[in-house]
Design a protein around this motif. Sequence first.
Motif, PDB file in Angstrom:
ATOM      1  N   TYR A   1     -40.947 -22.828   7.647  1.00  0.00           N
ATOM      2  CA  TYR A   1     -39.566 -22.742   8.125  1.00  0.00           C
ATOM      3  C   TYR A   1     -39.112 -21.292   8.295  1.00  0.00           C
ATOM      4  CZ  TYR A   1     -39.074 -27.778   7.607  1.00  0.00           C
ATOM      5  OH  TYR A   1     -39.231 -29.134   7.758  1.00  0.00           O
TER       6      TYR A   1
ATOM      7  N   VAL B   1     -36.888 -27.982  13.516  1.00  0.00           N
ATOM      8  CA  VAL B   1     -36.488 -29.382  13.628  1.00  0.00           C
ATOM      9  C   VAL B   1     -37.402 -30.105  14.610  1.00  0.00           C
ATOM     10  CG1 VAL B   1     -34.638 -30.963  14.308  1.00  0.00           C
ATOM     11  CG2 VAL B   1     -34.091 -28.870  13.048  1.00  0.00           C
TER      12      VAL B   1
ATOM     13  N   SER C   1     -40.878 -30.766  13.219  1.00  0.00           N
ATOM     14  CA  SER C   1     -40.886 -31.807  12.185  1.00  0.00           C
ATOM     15  C   SER C   1     -40.663 -33.200  12.769  1.00  0.00           C
ATOM     16  CB  SER C   1     -39.800 -31.515  11.143  1.00  0.00           C
ATOM     17  OG  SER C   1     -40.046 -30.291  10.478  1.00  0.00           O
ATOM     18  N   ARG C   2     -39.873 -33.302  13.842  1.00  0.00           N
ATOM     19  CA  ARG C   2     -39.466 -34.624  14.329  1.00  0.00           C
ATOM     20  C   ARG C   2     -40.191 -35.117  15.568  1.00  0.00           C
ATOM     21  NH1 ARG C   2     -32.856 -34.924  13.635  1.00  0.00           N
ATOM     22  NH2 ARG C   2     -32.745 -34.095  11.494  1.00  0.00           N
TER      23      ARG C   2
ATOM     24  N   ARG D   1     -28.474 -35.440  11.247  1.00  0.00           N
ATOM     25  CA  ARG D   1     -28.473 -34.035  10.882  1.00  0.00           C
ATOM     26  C   ARG D   1     -29.604 -33.765   9.902  1.00  0.00           C
ATOM     27  NH1 ARG D   1     -23.335 -32.710   7.044  1.00  0.00           N
ATOM     28  NH2 ARG D   1     -24.589 -30.833   6.746  1.00  0.00           N
ATOM     29  N   SER D   2     -29.996 -32.509   9.808  1.00  0.00           N
ATOM     30  CA  SER D   2     -31.124 -32.128   8.960  1.00  0.00           C
ATOM     31  C   SER D   2     -30.859 -32.485   7.506  1.00  0.00           C
ATOM     32  CB  SER D   2     -31.384 -30.628   9.091  1.00  0.00           C
ATOM     33  OG  SER D   2     -31.735 -30.294  10.410  1.00  0.00           O
TER      34      SER D   2
ATOM     35  N   SER E   1     -34.741 -21.864  14.079  1.00  0.00           N
ATOM     36  CA  SER E   1     -34.276 -22.948  13.213  1.00  0.00           C
ATOM     37  C   SER E   1     -34.363 -24.285  13.940  1.00  0.00           C
ATOM     38  CB  SER E   1     -32.842 -22.670  12.761  1.00  0.00           C
ATOM     39  OG  SER E   1     -32.377 -23.688  11.897  1.00  0.00           O
TER      40      SER E   1
ATOM     41  N   ASN F   1     -28.436 -23.453   5.584  1.00  0.00           N
ATOM     42  CA  ASN F   1     -29.132 -23.576   6.862  1.00  0.00           C
ATOM     43  C   ASN F   1     -29.126 -22.266   7.650  1.00  0.00           C
ATOM     44  OD1 ASN F   1     -30.696 -25.282   8.441  1.00  0.00           O
ATOM     45  ND2 ASN F   1     -28.983 -25.937   9.709  1.00  0.00           N
TER      46      ASN F   1
END
Length: 274
Positions: free
Chosen positions: A76, A22, A25-26, A37-38, A18, A52
Amino acid sequence: MPTALAAITGLLGLAVGSFLNVAVSRVPAGRSVVRPRSACPGCGTPIAARDNIPVVSWLLLGRRCRTCRVPIPARYPLLEALTGLLFFAEALRFGRSETLPAALVFTAGLLALAACDAERFLLPLRLVYPTLALTAACLLGAAAATGQWHRLGVTAACAVGGFAVFFTLHWIRPAWLGFGDVRLAGLLGTGLGWLGPWYLVLALLAGSLVGLLVGVGLMAAGRATRRTRLPFGVFLAAGAIAALLVGGPVVRWYESLSDPYATGAPLSTVHDRR
């Protein structure tokens, strides 16, 4: 106990997967992996804790954001499930050994790098260097716990060797390899050198062979040409993880051919659970 350890480690892998989502993606966009936060990229709604839960939430939500119903990419749950599965397998492979933490960190970093390369043809430095540093720190701890300091020398030699070989290929013909692949080869040497140099050789050969076969297959199907870019980092990461998990029998077989009268266990089997 091995099964219990593997189950706990597999659950840890789901949570790590998980976080890797993140990072994937970032990090390529230069954003922090900690704040904010997501949130849904479509409507900006923060993701609640109930939405989540690795893999499960994606299925319960019907693969869509609860608020705006924008589809949630399959990457994901796939990355979460793959991380959990590999963590489970590596816990069975290494057991309660000093090698396990380094293997888990190394694998997590490779998965994030492979996902970035698959999506953006990019191997971010902000993922390569932390993975390298954390893997090296775990191996330093393993050396301190076992007294096998000489294996750190082998690890360093493999890291330098992998980097040097790929740097030479990049220098001869940059079209063959991006410099990100050169850095990745150094990382592979760090992660696999502790087990022995032949693990690195196996990983590089396996990754290159898979990349070649995929490229030839795509050209045969008319979906690519000789100029089509392929995410070579994905194949190198796959080769490294395969070497980590199932390379032992191959390496022992090769070592038995080169020294059929050897009676002692090779370096690669010391303190590793088979």
